[in-house]
Design a protein around this motif. Structure first.
Motif: not given
Length: 393
Positions: A101, A104-106, A108-112
Protein backbone atom coordinates in the motif's frame (compact mmCIF):
# COMPACT_ATOMS: atom_id res chain seq x y z
CA UNK A 1 -17.98 -13.95 2.56
CA UNK A 2 -21.71 -13.52 2.23
CA UNK A 3 -23.76 -16.03 0.31
CA UNK A 4 -27.33 -15.52 -0.90
CA UNK A 5 -28.35 -19.01 0.05
CA UNK A 6 -30.52 -20.40 2.79
CA UNK A 7 -28.93 -21.34 6.10
CA UNK A 8 -30.17 -24.94 6.16
CA UNK A 9 -27.83 -27.65 4.81
CA UNK A 10 -28.29 -31.38 4.79
CA UNK A 11 -26.42 -33.03 7.68
CA UNK A 12 -22.79 -33.71 6.91
CA UNK A 13 -20.78 -35.28 9.71
CA UNK A 14 -17.53 -34.18 8.10
CA UNK A 15 -14.99 -35.62 10.50
CA UNK A 16 -16.58 -39.05 10.72
CA UNK A 17 -17.17 -39.32 7.01
CA UNK A 18 -13.73 -38.08 6.09
CA UNK A 19 -12.09 -40.64 8.33
CA UNK A 20 -14.17 -43.32 6.64
CA UNK A 21 -13.07 -42.27 3.17
CA UNK A 22 -15.59 -40.83 0.73
CA UNK A 23 -18.59 -38.67 1.58
CA UNK A 24 -22.13 -39.65 0.72
CA UNK A 25 -25.05 -37.42 -0.11
CA UNK A 26 -26.40 -35.64 -3.19
CA UNK A 27 -26.92 -39.19 -4.36
CA UNK A 28 -29.29 -38.34 -7.19
CA UNK A 29 -28.54 -40.39 -10.30
CA UNK A 30 -28.87 -37.90 -13.14
CA UNK A 31 -29.52 -38.35 -16.84
CA UNK A 32 -26.33 -39.44 -18.54
CA UNK A 33 -24.84 -40.69 -15.24
CA UNK A 34 -24.26 -44.18 -13.89
CA UNK A 35 -24.94 -45.11 -10.30
CA UNK A 36 -22.02 -44.38 -7.94
CA UNK A 37 -19.72 -47.35 -7.37
CA UNK A 38 -17.05 -47.53 -4.68
CA UNK A 39 -13.74 -48.91 -5.91
CA UNK A 40 -11.53 -51.07 -3.66
CA UNK A 41 -7.77 -51.65 -3.85
CA UNK A 42 -6.38 -54.91 -5.22
CA UNK A 43 -5.32 -56.91 -2.16
CA UNK A 44 -4.74 -60.18 -3.93
CA UNK A 45 -6.70 -63.14 -5.25
CA UNK A 46 -9.03 -65.35 -3.23
CA UNK A 47 -9.77 -69.08 -3.37
CA UNK A 48 -12.16 -71.37 -1.44
CA UNK A 49 -11.41 -74.77 0.12
CA UNK A 50 -13.76 -77.39 1.56
CA UNK A 51 -12.98 -78.31 5.19
CA UNK A 52 -15.27 -79.90 7.74
CA UNK A 53 -18.26 -79.66 5.45
CA UNK A 54 -18.01 -75.86 5.19
CA UNK A 55 -16.20 -73.33 3.06
CA UNK A 56 -13.13 -71.43 4.21
CA UNK A 57 -11.86 -68.41 2.29
CA UNK A 58 -8.13 -68.18 1.74
CA UNK A 59 -6.62 -64.81 0.85
CA UNK A 60 -3.47 -65.00 -1.25
CA UNK A 61 -1.43 -61.83 -0.90
CA UNK A 62 0.76 -60.92 -3.86
CA UNK A 63 4.37 -60.44 -2.80
CA UNK A 64 6.40 -57.40 -3.69
CA UNK A 65 3.45 -55.00 -3.69
CA UNK A 66 3.46 -52.84 -0.54
CA UNK A 67 0.10 -51.45 0.56
CA UNK A 68 -0.72 -47.99 -0.75
CA UNK A 69 -0.40 -45.17 1.78
CA UNK A 70 -3.84 -44.13 2.88
CA UNK A 71 -4.67 -40.49 2.38
CA UNK A 72 -2.37 -37.49 2.75
CA UNK A 73 -0.76 -35.75 5.70
CA UNK A 74 0.81 -32.31 6.09
CA UNK A 75 4.44 -31.95 7.08
CA UNK A 76 4.78 -28.16 7.22
CA UNK A 77 3.06 -24.92 6.22
CA UNK A 78 5.13 -21.91 5.04
CA UNK A 79 3.65 -18.41 5.32
CA UNK A 80 4.47 -15.60 2.87
CA UNK A 81 2.85 -12.31 3.84
CA UNK A 82 1.51 -9.74 1.39
CA UNK A 83 2.18 -11.97 -1.62
CA UNK A 84 0.56 -14.19 -4.20
CA UNK A 85 2.16 -16.82 -6.45
CA UNK A 86 2.93 -15.96 -10.07
CA UNK A 87 4.51 -19.32 -10.97
CA UNK A 88 6.77 -22.08 -9.69
CA UNK A 89 10.38 -22.02 -10.90
CA UNK A 90 11.33 -25.37 -9.32
CA UNK A 91 10.08 -27.60 -6.50
CA UNK A 92 11.36 -25.16 -3.86
CA UNK A 93 11.61 -21.85 -5.74
CA UNK A 94 8.77 -19.69 -6.96
CA UNK A 95 8.02 -16.28 -8.39
CA UNK A 96 5.83 -14.20 -6.11
CA UNK A 97 4.18 -10.82 -6.47
CA UNK A 98 4.27 -8.60 -3.39
CA UNK A 99 1.57 -5.95 -3.03
CA UNK A 100 2.35 -2.82 -0.99
CA UNK A 101 0.00 0.00 0.00
CA UNK A 102 1.64 3.23 -1.16
CA UNK A 103 -1.21 5.53 -0.17
CA UNK A 104 -4.14 4.79 2.09
CA UNK A 105 -7.66 5.35 0.84
CA UNK A 106 -9.50 8.53 1.76
CA UNK A 107 -13.12 9.60 1.59
CA UNK A 108 -12.56 10.89 -1.94
CA UNK A 109 -9.69 8.78 -3.30
CA UNK A 110 -9.00 5.08 -3.63
CA UNK A 111 -5.92 3.52 -2.13
CA UNK A 112 -2.80 3.27 -4.29
CA UNK A 113 -0.71 0.11 -4.52
CA UNK A 114 2.63 -0.97 -5.95
CA UNK A 115 3.50 -4.46 -7.20
CA UNK A 116 6.94 -6.06 -7.26
CA UNK A 117 8.11 -9.51 -8.38
CA UNK A 118 10.55 -11.62 -6.38
CA UNK A 119 12.24 -14.98 -6.65
CA UNK A 120 11.54 -16.75 -3.35
CA UNK A 121 13.39 -19.79 -1.99
CA UNK A 122 11.34 -21.86 0.45
CA UNK A 123 14.41 -23.66 1.81
CA UNK A 124 16.35 -20.51 2.72
CA UNK A 125 13.54 -17.94 2.96
CA UNK A 126 15.54 -15.54 0.76
CA UNK A 127 13.96 -13.13 -1.71
CA UNK A 128 15.61 -11.83 -4.84
CA UNK A 129 14.06 -9.00 -6.86
CA UNK A 130 13.46 -9.88 -10.50
CA UNK A 131 12.65 -7.81 -13.56
CA UNK A 132 9.17 -7.82 -15.04
CA UNK A 133 8.31 -10.36 -17.71
CA UNK A 134 9.69 -9.52 -21.13
CA UNK A 135 7.16 -7.49 -23.06
CA UNK A 136 5.10 -6.66 -19.98
CA UNK A 137 6.56 -3.15 -19.79
CA UNK A 138 4.17 -2.15 -22.58
CA UNK A 139 1.19 -3.51 -20.69
CA UNK A 140 1.38 -6.91 -22.39
CA UNK A 141 0.62 -10.17 -20.62
CA UNK A 142 2.31 -13.38 -21.77
CA UNK A 143 0.85 -16.81 -21.05
CA UNK A 144 2.33 -20.16 -22.04
CA UNK A 145 0.92 -23.70 -22.12
CA UNK A 146 3.41 -26.57 -22.29
CA UNK A 147 2.65 -29.66 -24.39
CA UNK A 148 2.25 -33.01 -22.55
CA UNK A 149 5.74 -34.15 -23.58
CA UNK A 150 7.26 -30.77 -22.72
CA UNK A 151 8.76 -30.25 -26.18
CA UNK A 152 6.57 -27.37 -27.36
CA UNK A 153 4.63 -24.49 -25.85
CA UNK A 154 1.57 -22.59 -27.03
CA UNK A 155 2.17 -18.92 -26.20
CA UNK A 156 -0.30 -16.05 -26.11
CA UNK A 157 0.88 -12.45 -25.88
CA UNK A 158 -2.06 -10.27 -24.86
CA UNK A 159 -1.78 -6.64 -25.92
CA UNK A 160 -5.11 -5.95 -24.21
CA UNK A 161 -8.09 -8.01 -23.02
CA UNK A 162 -9.39 -8.40 -26.59
CA UNK A 163 -6.28 -8.95 -28.68
CA UNK A 164 -3.71 -11.76 -28.48
CA UNK A 165 -0.80 -12.81 -30.66
CA UNK A 166 -0.51 -16.62 -30.71
CA UNK A 167 2.60 -18.69 -31.39
CA UNK A 168 4.06 -22.19 -31.10
CA UNK A 169 7.55 -22.35 -29.56
CA UNK A 170 10.04 -25.20 -29.87
CA UNK A 171 11.42 -25.53 -26.31
CA UNK A 172 14.71 -27.06 -27.49
CA UNK A 173 15.59 -24.43 -30.10
CA UNK A 174 13.57 -21.40 -28.95
CA UNK A 175 12.13 -21.03 -32.45
CA UNK A 176 8.63 -19.51 -32.58
CA UNK A 177 6.06 -19.85 -35.33
CA UNK A 178 3.23 -17.34 -35.26
CA UNK A 179 -0.31 -18.70 -35.53
CA UNK A 180 -2.53 -16.52 -37.68
CA UNK A 181 -5.72 -16.64 -35.64
CA UNK A 182 -7.67 -13.67 -34.29
CA UNK A 183 -9.11 -14.31 -30.86
CA UNK A 184 -10.19 -12.65 -27.66
CA UNK A 185 -10.34 -15.81 -25.53
CA UNK A 186 -7.64 -17.96 -23.95
CA UNK A 187 -9.77 -21.11 -23.86
CA UNK A 188 -7.94 -24.17 -25.09
CA UNK A 189 -5.56 -27.03 -24.38
CA UNK A 190 -3.26 -29.63 -25.91
CA UNK A 191 -5.19 -32.37 -27.73
CA UNK A 192 -2.02 -34.49 -27.82
CA UNK A 193 1.71 -33.86 -28.21
CA UNK A 194 1.26 -32.58 -31.78
CA UNK A 195 -1.86 -30.37 -31.69
CA UNK A 196 -3.24 -27.50 -29.65
CA UNK A 197 -6.99 -26.75 -29.61
CA UNK A 198 -7.99 -23.08 -29.37
CA UNK A 199 -11.57 -21.87 -28.93
CA UNK A 200 -10.77 -18.47 -30.36
CA UNK A 201 -14.06 -16.75 -29.65
CA UNK A 202 -15.74 -13.88 -31.44
CA UNK A 203 -17.53 -10.71 -30.38
CA UNK A 204 -20.57 -11.73 -32.41
CA UNK A 205 -20.93 -15.47 -31.79
CA UNK A 206 -19.15 -18.64 -30.66
CA UNK A 207 -16.37 -18.14 -33.15
CA UNK A 208 -14.07 -20.83 -34.48
CA UNK A 209 -12.49 -23.81 -32.82
CA UNK A 210 -9.03 -24.31 -34.29
CA UNK A 211 -6.66 -27.26 -34.34
CA UNK A 212 -3.15 -25.81 -34.40
CA UNK A 213 -0.17 -27.90 -35.53
CA UNK A 214 3.43 -27.60 -34.38
CA UNK A 215 4.41 -25.74 -37.56
CA UNK A 216 1.84 -23.01 -36.80
CA UNK A 217 -0.70 -24.06 -39.41
CA UNK A 218 -4.35 -24.25 -38.36
CA UNK A 219 -7.46 -26.21 -39.28
CA UNK A 220 -11.00 -25.27 -38.29
CA UNK A 221 -12.92 -27.92 -36.33
CA UNK A 222 -16.63 -28.40 -36.78
CA UNK A 223 -18.96 -28.77 -33.78
CA UNK A 224 -22.57 -29.68 -34.50
CA UNK A 225 -24.33 -28.40 -31.40
CA UNK A 226 -27.07 -25.76 -31.57
CA UNK A 227 -27.28 -25.64 -27.77
CA UNK A 228 -24.02 -23.83 -27.11
CA UNK A 229 -23.52 -20.08 -27.60
CA UNK A 230 -20.17 -19.76 -25.85
CA UNK A 231 -17.83 -21.95 -23.81
CA UNK A 232 -18.14 -21.28 -20.08
CA UNK A 233 -16.40 -24.60 -19.34
CA UNK A 234 -13.85 -26.09 -21.74
CA UNK A 235 -11.08 -28.68 -21.43
CA UNK A 236 -8.90 -30.65 -23.84
CA UNK A 237 -6.81 -33.79 -23.51
CA UNK A 238 -6.02 -37.27 -24.83
CA UNK A 239 -7.74 -36.65 -28.17
CA UNK A 240 -11.03 -35.31 -26.77
CA UNK A 241 -12.62 -31.91 -26.20
CA UNK A 242 -14.97 -31.37 -23.23
CA UNK A 243 -17.40 -28.50 -22.66
CA UNK A 244 -20.75 -27.56 -21.13
CA UNK A 245 -23.68 -26.29 -23.21
CA UNK A 246 -26.38 -23.69 -22.44
CA UNK A 247 -28.28 -26.22 -20.30
CA UNK A 248 -25.25 -27.09 -18.14
CA UNK A 249 -24.78 -30.47 -19.79
CA UNK A 250 -21.27 -31.89 -20.02
CA UNK A 251 -20.40 -33.13 -23.51
CA UNK A 252 -17.36 -34.37 -25.42
CA UNK A 253 -16.34 -34.54 -29.08
CA UNK A 254 -13.20 -34.89 -31.18
CA UNK A 255 -11.85 -33.28 -34.37
CA UNK A 256 -13.14 -36.28 -36.32
CA UNK A 257 -16.52 -36.47 -34.54
CA UNK A 258 -18.57 -33.29 -34.99
CA UNK A 259 -21.61 -34.51 -33.06
CA UNK A 260 -20.97 -34.46 -29.29
CA UNK A 261 -21.60 -37.19 -26.73
CA UNK A 262 -23.57 -36.39 -23.55
CA UNK A 263 -21.66 -37.26 -20.37
CA UNK A 264 -23.51 -35.60 -17.45
CA UNK A 265 -26.15 -33.02 -16.53
CA UNK A 266 -26.47 -30.07 -14.10
CA UNK A 267 -22.74 -29.36 -14.37
CA UNK A 268 -21.37 -26.09 -12.97
CA UNK A 269 -17.61 -26.62 -13.42
CA UNK A 270 -15.23 -29.23 -14.80
CA UNK A 271 -11.51 -29.84 -14.36
CA UNK A 272 -9.65 -32.44 -16.45
CA UNK A 273 -6.72 -34.17 -14.74
CA UNK A 274 -3.27 -33.65 -16.35
CA UNK A 275 -3.16 -37.30 -17.45
CA UNK A 276 -6.62 -36.84 -19.04
CA UNK A 277 -8.02 -39.89 -17.21
CA UNK A 278 -10.40 -38.20 -14.73
CA UNK A 279 -12.72 -35.20 -14.69
CA UNK A 280 -13.61 -33.36 -11.49
CA UNK A 281 -17.21 -32.23 -11.97
CA UNK A 282 -19.26 -29.89 -9.79
CA UNK A 283 -23.00 -30.42 -10.08
CA UNK A 284 -25.78 -28.16 -8.80
CA UNK A 285 -29.01 -29.35 -7.25
CA UNK A 286 -32.01 -27.33 -6.02
CA UNK A 287 -34.47 -29.07 -3.71
CA UNK A 288 -35.73 -26.32 -1.43
CA UNK A 289 -32.17 -24.97 -1.31
CA UNK A 290 -29.30 -24.88 -3.74
CA UNK A 291 -26.16 -26.88 -3.09
CA UNK A 292 -23.13 -28.06 -5.03
CA UNK A 293 -21.55 -31.51 -5.04
CA UNK A 294 -18.17 -32.62 -6.38
CA UNK A 295 -17.78 -35.94 -8.20
CA UNK A 296 -14.97 -37.67 -10.07
CA UNK A 297 -15.84 -39.00 -13.54
CA UNK A 298 -13.90 -41.04 -16.02
CA UNK A 299 -13.68 -39.65 -19.55
CA UNK A 300 -16.65 -41.78 -20.67
CA UNK A 301 -18.98 -40.07 -18.20
CA UNK A 302 -19.08 -42.74 -15.48
CA UNK A 303 -18.97 -41.65 -11.82
CA UNK A 304 -15.95 -43.01 -9.93
CA UNK A 305 -17.03 -43.70 -6.35
CA UNK A 306 -19.27 -41.45 -4.28
CA UNK A 307 -19.22 -37.67 -4.06
CA UNK A 308 -16.11 -36.16 -2.48
CA UNK A 309 -17.37 -32.68 -1.56
CA UNK A 310 -20.60 -30.87 -0.77
CA UNK A 311 -21.52 -27.32 0.24
CA UNK A 312 -23.14 -24.04 -0.73
CA UNK A 313 -20.17 -23.45 -3.03
CA UNK A 314 -17.51 -25.93 -4.20
CA UNK A 315 -14.76 -24.20 -6.17
CA UNK A 316 -11.08 -23.89 -7.11
CA UNK A 317 -10.57 -27.49 -8.20
CA UNK A 318 -6.87 -28.03 -8.95
CA UNK A 319 -5.14 -31.30 -9.89
CA UNK A 320 -1.58 -32.04 -8.85
CA UNK A 321 0.79 -32.39 -11.84
CA UNK A 322 0.90 -36.19 -11.49
CA UNK A 323 -2.94 -36.38 -11.21
CA UNK A 324 -2.71 -38.21 -7.86
CA UNK A 325 -4.37 -35.46 -5.80
CA UNK A 326 -7.19 -32.97 -6.27
CA UNK A 327 -7.36 -29.82 -4.15
CA UNK A 328 -10.66 -27.99 -3.80
CA UNK A 329 -12.40 -25.40 -1.62
CA UNK A 330 -15.82 -25.62 0.04
CA UNK A 331 -17.91 -22.84 1.54
CA UNK A 332 -20.96 -23.69 3.64
CA UNK A 333 -22.94 -21.09 5.54
CA UNK A 334 -23.88 -23.76 8.08
CA UNK A 335 -20.53 -24.25 9.80
CA UNK A 336 -21.50 -27.81 10.71
CA UNK A 337 -20.86 -28.74 7.09
CA UNK A 338 -17.67 -28.81 5.04
CA UNK A 339 -15.68 -25.55 5.03
CA UNK A 340 -12.19 -24.67 3.84
CA UNK A 341 -9.60 -26.55 1.77
CA UNK A 342 -9.62 -30.28 1.12
CA UNK A 343 -7.41 -32.80 -0.71
CA UNK A 344 -8.77 -35.86 -2.51
CA UNK A 345 -6.23 -38.69 -2.83
CA UNK A 346 -6.93 -40.84 -5.90
CA UNK A 347 -4.92 -43.80 -4.55
CA UNK A 348 -6.80 -44.30 -1.30
CA UNK A 349 -10.04 -42.55 -2.31
CA UNK A 350 -9.88 -40.47 0.87
CA UNK A 351 -10.74 -36.80 1.34
CA UNK A 352 -8.62 -34.94 3.91
CA UNK A 353 -9.14 -31.43 5.31
CA UNK A 354 -6.10 -29.16 5.51
CA UNK A 355 -7.01 -28.09 9.04
CA UNK A 356 -7.55 -24.35 8.74
CA UNK A 357 -10.59 -22.87 6.99
CA UNK A 358 -8.67 -21.52 4.03
CA UNK A 359 -10.66 -19.96 1.22
CA UNK A 360 -8.49 -19.03 -1.79
CA UNK A 361 -8.65 -15.65 -3.53
CA UNK A 362 -6.07 -16.58 -6.21
CA UNK A 363 -5.83 -19.81 -8.24
CA UNK A 364 -4.33 -22.73 -6.32
CA UNK A 365 -0.76 -23.50 -7.36
CA UNK A 366 1.10 -26.85 -7.21
CA UNK A 367 4.87 -27.18 -7.43
CA UNK A 368 6.16 -29.32 -10.35
CA UNK A 369 6.36 -32.58 -8.36
CA UNK A 370 3.02 -32.11 -6.58
CA UNK A 371 4.61 -32.17 -3.12
CA UNK A 372 3.61 -28.58 -2.29
CA UNK A 373 0.42 -26.57 -2.71
CA UNK A 374 0.17 -22.78 -2.63
CA UNK A 375 -3.01 -21.18 -1.26
CA UNK A 376 -3.44 -17.39 -1.19
CA UNK A 377 -6.09 -15.95 1.14
CA UNK A 378 -7.25 -12.47 2.14
CA UNK A 379 -5.68 -10.87 5.19
CA UNK A 380 -6.88 -7.68 6.90
CA UNK A 381 -3.40 -6.47 7.81
CA UNK A 382 -1.23 -7.86 5.01
CA UNK A 383 -3.81 -7.62 2.16
CA UNK A 384 -3.07 -11.25 1.29
CA UNK A 385 -1.13 -14.17 2.73
CA UNK A 386 0.14 -17.18 0.81
CA UNK A 387 0.35 -20.52 2.61
CA UNK A 388 2.61 -23.17 1.08
CA UNK A 389 1.56 -26.61 2.31
CA UNK A 390 4.24 -29.33 2.30
CA UNK A 391 2.87 -32.88 2.10
CA UNK A 392 4.63 -35.84 3.71
CA UNK A 393 6.09 -38.23 1.16
Amino acid sequence: MKMNRRNSIAGLLAAALLSAGMISGCNVVQEGMTAPVRSTPDVGSRTSTETGGGKRELTVVKEGKPPAEQGISVQRIHRIEGANIKKWLSDHELEIEVTTVEKQATATEEAQFSYRQFRYDLETGQRQSIAEQAGASRGEVIKSFLSPDGKYSFIQTWENKYTAVNAIENMATGERREVMVDNYMEVGGWLNNDSYILAAGSREDLGGIWKISLDGTREKIELQDSEVDYFSQFAVGNGKIYYTDNKKRLKSFSPTQARPTLLATNVSTLSLSPDSQRIAVTTTRSSGKEEECLFIYDTSGHVQGLQIGKGDLVSDQSWSPDSSKLAFAVYTEDHGGMNGMYIFDTVSGKVSPLGLSYYPVYPLSWNPSGTRLGITVDDKEKLSVTHIVDFKQ
